[in-house]
Design a protein around this motif. Sequence first.
Motif, short mmCIF file in Angstrom:
data_model
loop_
_atom_site.label_atom_id
_atom_site.label_comp_id
_atom_site.label_asym_id
_atom_site.label_seq_id
_atom_site.Cartn_x
_atom_site.Cartn_y
_atom_site.Cartn_z
N LEU A 1 11.74 -2.42 9.30
CA LEU A 1 11.02 -3.69 9.18
C LEU A 1 9.55 -3.51 9.55
O LEU A 1 8.65 -4.01 8.84
CB LEU A 1 11.67 -4.74 10.08
N ALA A 2 9.28 -2.79 10.62
CA ALA A 2 7.90 -2.55 11.03
C ALA A 2 7.15 -1.75 9.96
O ALA A 2 5.97 -2.00 9.68
CB ALA A 2 7.88 -1.81 12.37
N PHE A 3 7.84 -0.80 9.34
CA PHE A 3 7.18 0.02 8.32
C PHE A 3 6.84 -0.82 7.09
O PHE A 3 5.76 -0.66 6.50
CB PHE A 3 8.08 1.19 7.93
N TYR A 4 7.74 -1.71 6.67
CA TYR A 4 7.43 -2.55 5.51
C TYR A 4 6.24 -3.46 5.79
O TYR A 4 5.43 -3.73 4.89
CB TYR A 4 8.65 -3.39 5.13
N ALA A 5 6.11 -3.92 7.03
CA ALA A 5 4.95 -4.73 7.39
C ALA A 5 3.66 -3.92 7.24
O ALA A 5 2.64 -4.42 6.75
CB ALA A 5 5.09 -5.25 8.82
N ALA A 6 3.71 -2.64 7.65
CA ALA A 6 2.55 -1.77 7.50
C ALA A 6 2.22 -1.55 6.03
O ALA A 6 1.04 -1.53 5.63
CB ALA A 6 2.81 -0.44 8.20
N CYS A 7 3.24 -1.39 5.18
CA CYS A 7 3.01 -1.20 3.75
C CYS A 7 2.35 -2.43 3.14
O CYS A 7 1.47 -2.32 2.28
CB CYS A 7 4.33 -0.90 3.04
N MET A 8 2.78 -3.62 3.57
CA MET A 8 2.15 -4.85 3.08
C MET A 8 0.67 -4.87 3.44
O MET A 8 -0.19 -5.19 2.59
CB MET A 8 2.84 -6.06 3.71
N ALA A 9 0.37 -4.52 4.67
CA ALA A 9 -1.03 -4.55 5.13
C ALA A 9 -1.89 -3.57 4.34
O ALA A 9 -3.01 -3.91 3.93
CB ALA A 9 -1.08 -4.23 6.63
N VAL A 10 -1.37 -2.37 4.08
CA VAL A 10 -2.14 -1.37 3.35
C VAL A 10 -2.35 -1.80 1.90
O VAL A 10 -3.45 -1.68 1.35
CB VAL A 10 -1.42 0.00 3.42
N THR A 11 -1.31 -2.30 1.26
CA THR A 11 -1.43 -2.73 -0.14
C THR A 11 -2.49 -3.82 -0.27
O THR A 11 -3.35 -3.76 -1.17
CB THR A 11 -0.09 -3.25 -0.66
N TRP A 12 -2.47 -4.80 0.60
CA TRP A 12 -3.44 -5.88 0.53
C TRP A 12 -4.85 -5.38 0.83
O TRP A 12 -5.80 -5.69 0.10
CB TRP A 12 -3.07 -6.99 1.51
N ALA A 13 -4.99 -4.60 1.90
CA ALA A 13 -6.33 -4.19 2.34
C ALA A 13 -7.01 -3.27 1.33
O ALA A 13 -8.23 -3.37 1.11
CB ALA A 13 -6.22 -3.49 3.69
N VAL A 14 -6.24 -2.38 0.67
CA VAL A 14 -6.85 -1.39 -0.20
C VAL A 14 -6.96 -1.87 -1.64
O VAL A 14 -7.97 -1.65 -2.31
CB VAL A 14 -6.07 -0.06 -0.15
N TYR A 15 -5.93 -2.55 -2.14
CA TYR A 15 -5.87 -2.83 -3.58
C TYR A 15 -5.99 -4.29 -3.97
O TYR A 15 -6.14 -4.59 -5.16
CB TYR A 15 -4.56 -2.25 -4.15
N LEU A 16 -5.95 -5.20 -3.03
CA LEU A 16 -6.05 -6.61 -3.37
C LEU A 16 -7.23 -7.33 -2.72
O LEU A 16 -7.77 -8.27 -3.28
CB LEU A 16 -4.74 -7.34 -3.03
N ARG A 17 -7.62 -6.91 -1.54
CA ARG A 17 -8.76 -7.54 -0.87
C ARG A 17 -10.04 -7.09 -1.55
O ARG A 17 -10.32 -5.90 -1.64
CB ARG A 17 -8.79 -7.15 0.62
N ARG A 18 -10.81 -8.03 -2.01
CA ARG A 18 -12.08 -7.68 -2.67
C ARG A 18 -13.15 -7.43 -1.62
O ARG A 18 -13.48 -8.34 -0.86
CB ARG A 18 -12.54 -8.80 -3.60
N PRO A 19 -13.73 -6.23 -1.57
CA PRO A 19 -14.82 -5.98 -0.63
C PRO A 19 -15.99 -6.91 -0.91
O PRO A 19 -16.31 -7.21 -2.06
CB PRO A 19 -15.20 -4.52 -0.89
N ALA A 20 -16.62 -7.39 0.16
CA ALA A 20 -17.72 -8.34 0.00
C ALA A 20 -18.87 -7.76 -0.81
O ALA A 20 -19.58 -8.47 -1.51
CB ALA A 20 -18.22 -8.77 1.38
N ALA A 21 -19.04 -6.44 -0.72
CA ALA A 21 -20.17 -5.81 -1.42
C ALA A 21 -19.87 -5.50 -2.87
O ALA A 21 -20.71 -4.98 -3.58
CB ALA A 21 -20.56 -4.51 -0.70
N THR A 22 -18.66 -5.81 -3.32
CA THR A 22 -18.28 -5.47 -4.69
C THR A 22 -18.34 -6.69 -5.57
O THR A 22 -17.80 -7.73 -5.26
CB THR A 22 -16.85 -4.90 -4.72
N ALA A 23 -19.01 -6.55 -6.67
CA ALA A 23 -19.09 -7.65 -7.63
C ALA A 23 -17.74 -7.86 -8.27
O ALA A 23 -16.89 -7.00 -8.26
CB ALA A 23 -20.15 -7.31 -8.70
#
Length: 455
Positions: free
Chosen positions: A411-433
């Motif tokens: 369960l803890a590992f799946y939570a970490a996978c969720m965080a990584v997926t969102w942070a790297v591939y879904l969260r738009r960096p502020a500096a990126t158009a």
Amino acid sequence: MGGRWIERWEPEDETFWREGGERIARRNLWFSVLAEHIGFSVWSLWSVMVLFMGPGYGVDPAGKFFLIATATLVGAFVRIPYTFAVARFGGRNWTVVSALLLLLPTGLAYAVMEPGTSYGTFLLVAALTGVGGGNFASSMTNINAFFPLRKKGWALGLNAGGGNIGVPVVQLVGLLVIGTAGALHPRLVLGVYLPLIVVAALCAALFMDNLAPVRNDTGAVKEAVAARHTWIMAFLYVGTFGSFIGYGFAFGLVLQTQFGRTPLQAASLTFIGPLLGSLVRPLGGALADRHGGARITLATFAAMAAATGVVIHASMTESLTVFLVGFIGLFALSGLGNGSTYKMIPAIFLAQGHGKGLTGEAAEAYGRRLSGASMGLIGAIGALGGLGINLAFRQSFLTVGTGTGAFVAFLAFYAACMAVTWAVYLRRPAATAPVTGTAEGVAEPSTARLGYAEV
């Protein structure tokens, strides 16, 4: 080694694809699925063989978990050389060789599967079944080269799903043997697979092709190893495929150890989860083609975390029915995630090509080089997740007598996978158009800094 070689292969050219490329690619896909399917069945043999190992074998539950963990470990490591064997020998040629190699562990298991055989011998034979795990890497690398990006999610999902289904099929064969001949005849399972291995090798020799444009590229390998996205995707694949193969190998043994099921009772249930997980893998790829792999992957990890919570509750309350519902849900969700994560790999590296200023065929060639080189490493590390699951179960049963502690860790590992997926591939960096989607659903950046929101 000789064989049929195709000198020109341009799947992104729609005219080439329509006038014959698609027909050739689909033919290679179907026979790749057959060979990979048999490979997965052989890799999964010990998830079935341990159900036949009654008191006369003198192996306790911890020893059985270690047998299947050994098969998982070897299968993970051989995926790396198998990936590069496609370019070295040709996809058709290596499919023939890798299929024939399956005769070794299957034949040896047939020879030694009886009470009185030493545990060390069982451990060696279980390790040799790992060659079946390698077939996945070479098959996926080969099929990745045959299809255009817009079709990769579907094609890779179908190829992998057809292979993954070898896990429940061998378990169904085991169930049939236990239900008819009894738990004293494990050799009947092995006798089914020996001729099927020969059939898979023969079909590959007669109906598959080698692609001459696919060549070992040490530069691509070095770039893939250095690319942070290779390691990020490997981490996510631990959560999806590692879960699928780890649970697939351990399910029956968990039912026997924690819930006191007989071999027949366990075998009658173990195939259901892997079957669903295999069948939905192409759906995961197709959904990723349509909506973006990162979105489907994030949703999948969230659902896997919820299903794990259900399993933990069932384990603590000793409710077999609720446990089965949650565990089978985990299988189905891991299958969806397998399809979506593998779709992300070529999309990510194509997007990186665009980020480097490449366009058209140059960007597509860059994406093919890097995604093909990275797949073996990602697949190998993902399979190591299966090793981790079996070792976690082993430790949990040794210390507390149930699998609850292992599920809390998952369960803890799946939570970490969720965080990584969102942070790297879904969260738009502020500096990126803002990014714009292409016809294939892959992001093309409007600035030099690449965003991955549409991967």
